[in-house]
Write a protein that holds these residues in place. Structure first.
Motif, PDB file in Angstrom:
ATOM      1  N   LEU A 139       0.835  -1.216   0.000  1.00  0.00           N
ATOM      2  CA  LEU A 139       0.000   0.000   0.000  1.00  0.00           C
ATOM      3  C   LEU A 139       0.863   1.258   0.000  1.00  0.00           C
ATOM      4  CD1 LEU A 139      -2.842  -0.915   2.516  1.00  0.00           C
ATOM      5  CD2 LEU A 139      -3.152  -0.274   0.132  1.00  0.00           C
ATOM      6  N   LEU A 140       1.982   1.198   0.741  1.00  0.00           N
ATOM      7  CA  LEU A 140       2.877   2.361   0.811  1.00  0.00           C
ATOM      8  C   LEU A 140       3.367   2.729  -0.586  1.00  0.00           C
ATOM      9  CD1 LEU A 140       4.705   4.369   2.417  1.00  0.00           C
ATOM     10  CD2 LEU A 140       6.428   2.569   2.433  1.00  0.00           C
ATOM     11  N   PHE A 141       3.809   1.716  -1.346  1.00  0.00           N
ATOM     12  CA  PHE A 141       4.344   2.034  -2.669  1.00  0.00           C
ATOM     13  C   PHE A 141       3.245   2.333  -3.680  1.00  0.00           C
ATOM     14  CE2 PHE A 141       8.122   0.082  -0.788  1.00  0.00           C
ATOM     15  CZ  PHE A 141       8.986   1.123  -1.017  1.00  0.00           C
ATOM     16  N   GLN A 142       2.051   1.775  -3.472  1.00  0.00           N
ATOM     17  CA  GLN A 142       0.927   2.171  -4.333  1.00  0.00           C
ATOM     18  C   GLN A 142       0.603   3.645  -4.120  1.00  0.00           C
ATOM     19  OE1 GLN A 142      -2.196  -0.538  -3.336  1.00  0.00           O
ATOM     20  NE2 GLN A 142      -1.483  -2.113  -4.754  1.00  0.00           N
ATOM     21  N   ALA A 143       0.664   4.082  -2.858  1.00  0.00           N
ATOM     22  CA  ALA A 143       0.366   5.487  -2.554  1.00  0.00           C
ATOM     23  C   ALA A 143       1.464   6.390  -3.120  1.00  0.00           C
ATOM     24  CB  ALA A 143       0.225   5.688  -1.046  1.00  0.00           C
ATOM     25  N   LEU A 144       2.726   5.994  -2.937  1.00  0.00           N
ATOM     26  CA  LEU A 144       3.841   6.846  -3.361  1.00  0.00           C
ATOM     27  C   LEU A 144       3.965   6.903  -4.872  1.00  0.00           C
ATOM     28  CD1 LEU A 144       6.669   5.871  -0.810  1.00  0.00           C
ATOM     29  CD2 LEU A 144       5.321   7.977  -0.885  1.00  0.00           C
ATOM     30  N   LEU A 145       3.802   5.783  -5.548  1.00  0.00           N
ATOM     31  CA  LEU A 145       4.112   5.735  -6.981  1.00  0.00           C
ATOM     32  C   LEU A 145       2.873   5.852  -7.874  1.00  0.00           C
ATOM     33  CD1 LEU A 145       6.767   2.905  -6.802  1.00  0.00           C
ATOM     34  CD2 LEU A 145       7.211   5.284  -7.363  1.00  0.00           C
ATOM     35  N   PHE A 146       1.719   5.374  -7.403  1.00  0.00           N
ATOM     36  CA  PHE A 146       0.519   5.391  -8.244  1.00  0.00           C
ATOM     37  C   PHE A 146      -0.501   6.427  -7.782  1.00  0.00           C
ATOM     38  CE2 PHE A 146       1.258   0.554  -8.745  1.00  0.00           C
ATOM     39  CZ  PHE A 146       2.260   0.787  -9.662  1.00  0.00           C
ATOM     40  N   GLY A 147      -0.320   6.960  -6.579  1.00  0.00           N
ATOM     41  CA  GLY A 147      -1.318   7.896  -6.053  1.00  0.00           C
ATOM     42  C   GLY A 147      -2.596   7.218  -5.606  1.00  0.00           C
ATOM     43  N   HIS A 148      -2.553   5.915  -5.372  1.00  0.00           N
ATOM     44  CA  HIS A 148      -3.734   5.220  -4.822  1.00  0.00           C
ATOM     45  C   HIS A 148      -3.761   5.432  -3.318  1.00  0.00           C
ATOM     46  CE1 HIS A 148      -3.665   1.977  -8.221  1.00  0.00           C
ATOM     47  NE2 HIS A 148      -3.760   3.210  -8.673  1.00  0.00           N
ATOM     48  N   GLY A 149      -4.921   5.778  -2.796  1.00  0.00           N
ATOM     49  CA  GLY A 149      -5.016   5.977  -1.350  1.00  0.00           C
ATOM     50  C   GLY A 149      -4.217   7.191  -0.946  1.00  0.00           C
ATOM     51  N   GLY A 150      -3.401   7.067   0.088  1.00  0.00           N
ATOM     52  CA  GLY A 150      -2.605   8.201   0.540  1.00  0.00           C
ATOM     53  C   GLY A 150      -1.829   7.811   1.773  1.00  0.00           C
ATOM     54  N   ILE A 151      -0.923   8.715   2.171  1.00  0.00           N
ATOM     55  CA  ILE A 151      -0.063   8.390   3.304  1.00  0.00           C
ATOM     56  C   ILE A 151      -0.837   8.473   4.617  1.00  0.00           C
ATOM     57  CG2 ILE A 151       2.012   9.088   4.568  1.00  0.00           C
ATOM     58  CD1 ILE A 151       2.563   7.744   1.876  1.00  0.00           C
ATOM     59  N   SER A 152      -1.685   9.483   4.779  1.00  0.00           N
ATOM     60  CA  SER A 152      -2.391   9.635   6.054  1.00  0.00           C
ATOM     61  C   SER A 152      -3.402   8.510   6.268  1.00  0.00           C
ATOM     62  CB  SER A 152      -3.092  10.995   6.122  1.00  0.00           C
ATOM     63  OG  SER A 152      -4.234  11.000   5.299  1.00  0.00           O
ATOM     64  N   VAL A 153      -3.893   7.918   5.203  1.00  0.00           N
ATOM     65  CA  VAL A 153      -4.881   6.837   5.339  1.00  0.00           C
ATOM     66  C   VAL A 153      -4.235   5.456   5.266  1.00  0.00           C
ATOM     67  CG1 VAL A 153      -7.071   7.857   4.638  1.00  0.00           C
ATOM     68  CG2 VAL A 153      -5.426   7.244   2.911  1.00  0.00           C
ATOM     69  N   LEU A 154      -2.903   5.437   5.283  1.00  0.00           N
ATOM     70  CA  LEU A 154      -2.188   4.163   5.135  1.00  0.00           C
ATOM     71  C   LEU A 154      -2.620   3.157   6.205  1.00  0.00           C
ATOM     72  CD1 LEU A 154      -0.134   3.157   3.137  1.00  0.00           C
ATOM     73  CD2 LEU A 154       1.680   3.883   4.660  1.00  0.00           C
ATOM     74  N   GLY A 155      -2.719   3.637   7.450  1.00  0.00           N
ATOM     75  CA  GLY A 155      -3.094   2.740   8.549  1.00  0.00           C
ATOM     76  C   GLY A 155      -4.479   2.169   8.344  1.00  0.00           C
ATOM     77  N   VAL A 156      -5.436   3.043   8.047  1.00  0.00           N
ATOM     78  CA  VAL A 156      -6.821   2.595   7.863  1.00  0.00           C
ATOM     79  C   VAL A 156      -6.918   1.636   6.684  1.00  0.00           C
ATOM     80  CG1 VAL A 156      -9.156   3.350   7.314  1.00  0.00           C
ATOM     81  CG2 VAL A 156      -7.767   4.694   8.866  1.00  0.00           C
ATOM     82  N   ASN A 157      -6.279   1.985   5.570  1.00  0.00           N
ATOM     83  CA  ASN A 157      -6.334   1.103   4.399  1.00  0.00           C
ATOM     84  C   ASN A 157      -5.678  -0.243   4.688  1.00  0.00           C
ATOM     85  OD1 ASN A 157      -7.807   2.709   2.664  1.00  0.00           O
ATOM     86  ND2 ASN A 157      -6.022   3.736   1.815  1.00  0.00           N
ATOM     87  N   THR A 158      -4.573  -0.213   5.437  1.00  0.00           N
ATOM     88  CA  THR A 158      -3.921  -1.475   5.801  1.00  0.00           C
ATOM     89  C   THR A 158      -4.874  -2.341   6.611  1.00  0.00           C
ATOM     90  OG1 THR A 158      -1.785  -0.363   5.848  1.00  0.00           O
ATOM     91  CG2 THR A 158      -1.904  -2.491   6.928  1.00  0.00           C
TER      92      THR A 158
END
Lengths: 205, 164
Positions: free
Chosen positions: A85-104
């Protein structure tokens, strides 16, 4: 099923991060040296899977592969999905860093649940066909659980729970079916070449 | 008794007729003062967005909220994207207007448009929000992932292997 930045309220973001941290800690404790290459491979598969899109009407859903990750990794799915999820957020813009915990949490909790359920159901099973069917069922149900989980998280930030859950479920019907079929074939293949990877034991006692 | 009912009916019929004549006269005399008169003119332009998912599919029917420069909390206007994921509105003053598009499934975009004193619009940078999902991003991600797990395996294995 990535929730974007700026939708959820702060307490939910913090709560999600705490639960995710606990899950990742548990995953890191449970993982064994020999599982690391397998975990790396599934993280990579999960990372790329989000680019495979299924369009239904106005909605757009993509493969998730969290059920497969849970079935093959158990608790180790937590750190694996977090990194994916971290790399999807960083490289693809899916989700986001602040929602990383919730999405995980929304993706890994159903995954670990599916994994634990699968292990319990195939405990003494020796028929490869039935084991593969259970893997497919587990992966399909995992997507449904992920949709309900995401809807619940969105509802906690003020959305109509039933409507959101319904929309998410309908949007993921094909993903659910696709992942069930995929998990069936992957499980069937692994049972032929390397059953220990899937079951943690040889196929026949 | 019978006659008085007839009389009352005739009186009421007369009142209705009078009212109708007055109403008709009013209609003819003052056509512009009608409460239900509607006039439409063609307009063009406006400020807006087109929202697409990363696979290029338009985000159709998504909820849009527009926030005026001086009231960032309460939506100034609410609406919906069209079939092609588009939404337009007309800012009424200078300042930074905020548009939030949300499909109700966890996907949302917020963008700002700055209206200057000449009425020109400046949108925040497009490149800022656009991610490239080309092969390079995929390869980079895979590289990071295998690198992380490789290092992890290296550091975990090392102390656990005392050589005999």
């Amino acid at each position: 099923m990535h929730i974007s930045d700026g939708i959820l309220s702060t307490p939910i973001l913090i709560g999600g991060a705490c639960v995710a941290a606990a899950g990742v800690a548990q995953g890191l404790r449970k993982i064994e040296d020999n599982d690391i290459p397998k975990t790396a491979l599934l993280t990579a598969a999960f990372f790329v899977a989000s680019l495979v899109h299924v369009r239904i009407g106005p909605t757009s859903a993509h493969l998730i592969l969290n059920g497969m990750a849970g079935i093959l990794l158990g608790w180790a799915a937590f750190p694996a999905l977090l990194i994916g999820l971290l790399f999807q957020a960083l490289l693809f813009g899916h989700g986001g860093i602040s929602v990383l915990g919730v999405n995980t949490v929304a993706i890994a909790v159903p995954a670990v649940g599916a994994g634990l359920m699968f292990r319990r159901m195939v405990h003494r099973e020796t028929s490869p066909r039935r084991i593969a069917l259970m893997a497919g069922l587990g992966a399909g149900l995992c997507i449904a659980a992920t949709a309900l989980f995401s809807a619940a998280v969105l509802a906690l930030s003020g959305r109509a729970w039933l409507r959101t859950a319904w929309v998410l479920l309908v949007a993921h019907v094909f993903v659910m079916a696709g992942e069930a079929v995929l998990a069936y074939f992957i499980a069937a293949y692994l049972l032929r070449v390397r059953p220990a990877l899937l079951l943690g034991r040889p196929l026949a006692a | 008794m019978h006659e008085s009912i007839l009389y009352r009916q005739r009186m009421s019929a007369g009142r209705t007729l009078t009212a109708m004549i007055l109403l008709l006269a009013g209609r003819v005399a003052t056509p512009d003062a009608q409460a239900h008169g509607v006039h439409a003119e063609r307009i063009e332009g406006g400020q807006g967005l087109r929202v697409v998912f990363e696979d290029g599919a338009p985000m159709a029917g998504a909820k849009v909220k527009v926030f005026a420069p001086d009231a960032p909390e309460k939506p100034w206007q609410e609406g919906m994207t069209d079939q092609d994921g588009r939404f337009l509105f007309f800012p009424s003053k200078t300042g930074v207007w905020r548009m939030v598009v949300d499909d109700g499934m966890g996907h949302a975009v917020a963008r700002e448009v700055d209206i200057d004193e000449h009425g020109h619009a400046h949108m925040d940078d497009d490149h800022h929000h656009h991610h490239h999902h080309g092969p390079s991003a995929i390869i980079a991600g895979l590289g990071f992932i295998f690198g992380i797990f490789g290092l992890w395996a290296l550091f975990r294995r090392r102390p656990a292997r005392p050589q005999a």
